[in-house]
Design an enzyme around this catalytic site. Sequence first.
Site, short mmCIF file in Angstrom:
data_model
loop_
_atom_site.label_atom_id
_atom_site.label_comp_id
_atom_site.label_asym_id
_atom_site.label_seq_id
_atom_site.Cartn_x
_atom_site.Cartn_y
_atom_site.Cartn_z
N GLU A 34 48.39 43.01 44.65
CA GLU A 34 48.55 44.46 44.83
C GLU A 34 47.31 45.07 45.45
O GLU A 34 47.39 46.04 46.20
CB GLU A 34 48.89 45.12 43.47
CG GLU A 34 50.32 44.81 43.06
CD GLU A 34 50.57 44.74 41.57
OE1 GLU A 34 49.72 45.21 40.79
OE2 GLU A 34 51.61 44.17 41.17
N GLU A 42 49.83 33.23 42.11
CA GLU A 42 50.85 34.26 41.93
C GLU A 42 51.61 34.46 43.24
O GLU A 42 51.16 35.21 44.11
CB GLU A 42 50.19 35.59 41.54
CG GLU A 42 49.40 35.52 40.25
CD GLU A 42 49.35 36.89 39.57
OE1 GLU A 42 49.80 36.97 38.42
OE2 GLU A 42 48.91 37.86 40.19
N GLY A 73 52.10 40.28 33.83
CA GLY A 73 52.15 41.72 34.11
C GLY A 73 53.08 42.42 33.14
O GLY A 73 52.72 42.74 32.00
N GLY A 74 54.31 42.63 33.56
CA GLY A 74 55.29 43.39 32.78
C GLY A 74 55.42 42.96 31.33
O GLY A 74 55.42 43.80 30.41
N HIS A 127 43.96 40.39 43.29
CA HIS A 127 45.38 40.51 42.95
C HIS A 127 46.15 40.95 44.21
O HIS A 127 45.64 41.71 45.02
CB HIS A 127 45.56 41.54 41.82
CG HIS A 127 46.94 41.52 41.24
ND1 HIS A 127 48.01 42.13 41.87
CD2 HIS A 127 47.43 40.93 40.13
CE1 HIS A 127 49.10 41.92 41.14
NE2 HIS A 127 48.78 41.19 40.08
N ASN A 138 47.74 41.49 32.41
CA ASN A 138 47.30 42.46 33.40
C ASN A 138 48.13 43.72 33.20
O ASN A 138 49.29 43.75 33.59
CB ASN A 138 47.51 41.87 34.81
CG ASN A 138 47.23 42.89 35.90
OD1 ASN A 138 46.61 43.92 35.66
ND2 ASN A 138 47.68 42.58 37.11
N TRP A 139 47.51 44.73 32.60
CA TRP A 139 48.28 45.95 32.29
C TRP A 139 48.46 46.84 33.51
O TRP A 139 49.20 47.83 33.46
CB TRP A 139 47.59 46.74 31.17
CG TRP A 139 47.62 46.06 29.83
CD1 TRP A 139 48.02 44.78 29.56
CD2 TRP A 139 47.23 46.63 28.57
NE1 TRP A 139 47.91 44.52 28.21
CE2 TRP A 139 47.42 45.64 27.59
CE3 TRP A 139 46.72 47.87 28.20
CZ2 TRP A 139 47.13 45.86 26.24
CZ3 TRP A 139 46.43 48.10 26.85
CH2 TRP A 139 46.64 47.10 25.89
N LYS A 140 47.77 46.53 34.57
CA LYS A 140 47.85 47.33 35.81
C LYS A 140 47.60 48.81 35.48
O LYS A 140 46.79 49.11 34.61
CB LYS A 140 49.21 47.13 36.50
CG LYS A 140 49.58 45.66 36.63
CD LYS A 140 50.74 45.44 37.54
CE LYS A 140 51.17 43.98 37.48
NZ LYS A 140 52.10 43.61 38.51
N SER A 200 56.42 37.21 37.05
CA SER A 200 57.60 37.35 36.19
C SER A 200 57.68 36.30 35.09
O SER A 200 58.78 35.87 34.71
CB SER A 200 58.89 37.37 37.03
OG SER A 200 58.87 38.46 37.94
N GLY A 206 56.54 41.04 39.53
CA GLY A 206 57.26 42.27 39.19
C GLY A 206 58.68 42.31 39.73
O GLY A 206 59.31 43.36 39.75
#
Length: 253
Positions: free
Chosen positions: A99, A169, A236-237, A97, A9-11, A215, A175
């Site tokens: 977010e 999640e 993510g990251g 998600h 997920n590159w957001k 994470s 994150g």
Amino acid sequence: MRKKIVAGNWKMNKTFEESKALMNELKEKLGKETSEKVETVVCPPFLCVPSANEIFQGTNIRFGGQNIHFKDDGAYTGEISASMLKAIGCDYVILGHSERRQYFHETNHLINFKVLKALEKGLKPILCVGETLEQREQGVEKKIVDEQVTLCLKDVCAADMENVVIAYEPVWAIGTGKTATPEQAEEMHVGIRKSLENLYNATVAGRTRILYGGSMNDKNAKDLLGKNNIDGGLIGGAALKADSFIAIIEAAV
Ligand code: PEP
């Protein structure tokens, strides 16, 4: 036997050119054998989805969007429809998600509409669920996740569940560098399978793929992915660098 999935997920990261560079690097470095064993999915920003369609042609790398609107089309400024993503080659879409729940006030009810629309248009939803830190501290995390699963899957039939992936999640792990322990994640994944068994049956519960997200990185992936009920990761990251993303995919083999 559930085939593992590792989805990135590159957001809201990477410009058009940066996206293409990362996609090309992934394509060059990801071994064919690995990508045959582990389903690899990349979810870049919408603007870069057409590049994924070009760059990943002829590879095993699949791609998807990070959201859709729940209507077919119309006057919804700034939105993207399921059909648009499908037409540009997407197989997947991330829905619900945390977010989007937190910053865009998406409710289980709205996410349910999106899940139904994605399935209707031939996209596979990666449905995200997970509790906040406060909810975990109150000891209500299982109840919250069961409620999210139940409400977001309302009216989804057992046959369509073959195309649904669930991502657990925990919000406190996204994150933050704070990962759920493999035991904590496994316990919740077992709970989600129980919810699916109650909603559908043991067959659906047993074949639905449930990913862990929060994470996950090249250091902790092996332990998390080694658990019986963890069928992959939503990353993510660590998906923003080819080497760390590939290391996670390799840990899933
Ligand atoms: C995510 O956003 O889905 C996620 C898991 O992020 P991170 O890996 O950065 O915690």
